[in-house]
Write a protein that holds these residues in place. Structure first.
Motif, PDB file in Angstrom:
ATOM      1  N   ALA A 143      18.884  45.497  56.289  1.00 53.04           N
ATOM      2  CA  ALA A 143      20.330  45.657  56.467  1.00 53.04           C
ATOM      3  C   ALA A 143      21.041  44.314  56.337  1.00 53.04           C
ATOM      4  O   ALA A 143      22.107  44.216  55.722  1.00 53.04           O
ATOM      5  N   LEU A 144      20.440  43.261  56.915  1.00 55.35           N
ATOM      6  CA  LEU A 144      21.039  41.932  56.836  1.00 55.35           C
ATOM      7  C   LEU A 144      21.048  41.428  55.398  1.00 55.35           C
ATOM      8  O   LEU A 144      22.033  40.836  54.940  1.00 55.35           O
ATOM      9  N   ALA A 145      19.958  41.682  54.686  1.00 51.51           N
ATOM     10  CA  ALA A 145      19.878  41.262  53.284  1.00 51.51           C
ATOM     11  C   ALA A 145      20.930  41.981  52.443  1.00 51.51           C
ATOM     12  O   ALA A 145      21.550  41.381  51.558  1.00 51.51           O
ATOM     13  N   ALA A 146      21.137  43.262  52.737  1.00 53.92           N
ATOM     14  CA  ALA A 146      22.144  44.031  52.000  1.00 53.92           C
ATOM     15  C   ALA A 146      23.546  43.504  52.300  1.00 53.92           C
ATOM     16  O   ALA A 146      24.393  43.401  51.407  1.00 53.92           O
ATOM     17  N   ARG A 147      23.783  43.154  53.565  1.00 55.82           N
ATOM     18  CA  ARG A 147      25.090  42.615  53.944  1.00 55.82           C
ATOM     19  C   ARG A 147      25.318  41.255  53.290  1.00 55.82           C
ATOM     20  O   ARG A 147      26.410  40.958  52.808  1.00 55.82           O
ATOM     21  N   PHE A 148      24.278  40.431  53.279  1.00 53.28           N
ATOM     22  CA  PHE A 148      24.368  39.130  52.620  1.00 53.28           C
ATOM     23  C   PHE A 148      24.695  39.304  51.140  1.00 53.28           C
ATOM     24  O   PHE A 148      25.556  38.606  50.591  1.00 53.28           O
ATOM     25  N   ASP A 149      24.013  40.231  50.510  1.00 47.97           N
ATOM     26  CA  ASP A 149      24.225  40.467  49.081  1.00 47.97           C
ATOM     27  C   ASP A 149      25.678  40.850  48.812  1.00 47.97           C
ATOM     28  O   ASP A 149      26.301  40.350  47.863  1.00 47.97           O
ATOM     29  N   TYR A 150      26.223  41.709  49.670  1.00 48.66           N
ATOM     30  CA  TYR A 150      27.611  42.136  49.479  1.00 48.66           C
ATOM     31  C   TYR A 150      28.586  40.985  49.719  1.00 48.66           C
ATOM     32  O   TYR A 150      29.466  40.717  48.895  1.00 48.66           O
ATOM     33  N   LEU A 151      28.429  40.291  50.840  1.00 49.77           N
ATOM     34  CA  LEU A 151      29.371  39.232  51.203  1.00 49.77           C
ATOM     35  C   LEU A 151      29.316  38.055  50.231  1.00 49.77           C
ATOM     36  O   LEU A 151      30.338  37.437  49.935  1.00 49.77           O
ATOM     37  N   SER A 152      28.127  37.753  49.738  1.00 49.23           N
ATOM     38  CA  SER A 152      27.985  36.610  48.836  1.00 49.23           C
ATOM     39  C   SER A 152      28.567  36.891  47.453  1.00 49.23           C
ATOM     40  O   SER A 152      28.856  35.961  46.696  1.00 49.23           O
ATOM     41  N   LYS A 153      28.757  38.173  47.138  1.00 49.82           N
ATOM     42  CA  LYS A 153      29.266  38.539  45.814  1.00 49.82           C
ATOM     43  C   LYS A 153      30.688  39.093  45.838  1.00 49.82           C
ATOM     44  O   LYS A 153      31.320  39.208  44.783  1.00 49.82           O
ATOM     45  N   ASN A 154      31.178  39.449  47.020  1.00 46.75           N
ATOM     46  CA  ASN A 154      32.482  40.118  47.098  1.00 46.75           C
ATOM     47  C   ASN A 154      33.441  39.451  48.080  1.00 46.75           C
ATOM     48  O   ASN A 154      34.321  40.106  48.635  1.00 46.75           O
TER      49      ASN A 154
END
Length: 208
Positions: free
Chosen positions: A54-65
């Motif tokens: 879940a943290l990795a998914a959140r990181f992926d979203y925040l780092s790109k959006n």
């Protein structure tokens, strides 16, 4: 029945009893173990794995959006944002997953204080507005000493690497914590370091 036939029947009966005992023993020991291992340790591993995903998914979203900007115009726009809007992403450098994990985990120690954002890269606009308002709060001489200590000893030599919206939001947070929770300079330093939203890894800071 002759003696030889009786002896053969006896041997067959004994053999059947032995086989039955072996089968019974197998099922006893096999069924005495749970079909699935739900021990506390295994459950913790499963839970930790899900949290990491879940943290990795959140990181992926925040780092790109991310929508965060260091501009004064962005800082001024916060006042007119809906309270449920989000200030997301890093200000300067790309986010680091390693550092992001360290920050989110480190901030959990302050989870009982609602005004400390649990994720420095995903802050609700309504909370940012409240913290901005604290920035101009006057401090007593002793309170100012705690604030000055954090200014001198935090990684960025202040609430952020530049005087963007984060500087004023986390500066306001520092004053709020000093006045309402009697935070020391060391504690404010810790909060600011864990809340660094500039991006980059743990050694990243701009101030000299």
């Amino acid at each position: 029945m002759n003696k030889r036939s009786f002896s053969s029947s006896k041997k067959a009966l004994v053999l059947m009893l032995v086989i039955a005992a072996i089968i019974a023993g197998y099922f006893y020991f096999a069924l005495s173990k749970p079909l699935f291992n739900f021990s506390p340790r295994e459950s913790q591993k499963v839970t930790k794995g899900l949290v990491n995903e879940a943290l990795a998914a959140r990181f992926d979203y925040l780092s790109k959006n991310g929508n965060s900007s260091c501009s004064g115009a962005f800082r001024d726009s916060i006042a007119s944002m809906p309270d449920n809007a989000r200030l997301q992403g890093s200000c300067c450098s790309p986010m680091s997953m390693h550092r992001y994990n360290e920050q989110v985990e480190g901030l959990k120690k302050y989870q009982n204080i609602a005004k400390i954002p649990p994720d420095p890269y995903d802050i609700e606009a309504g909370l940012a507005k409240k913290l901005l308002a604290y920035y101009d709060e006057p401090l007593t001489p002793d309170e100012q000493k705690a604030y000055d200590y954090a200014m001198q000893n935090s990684s960025e030599k202040g609430p952020c690497c530049c005087k963007c919206w984060r500087w004023y939001v986390y500066g306001g947070l520092g004053k709020y914590l000093i006045k309402n929770y009697k935070f020391t300079g060391e504690q404010i330093t810790d909060v600011w370091n864990l809340s660094d939203g500039c991006g980059g890894d743990s050694e990243h800071h701009h101030a000299s």
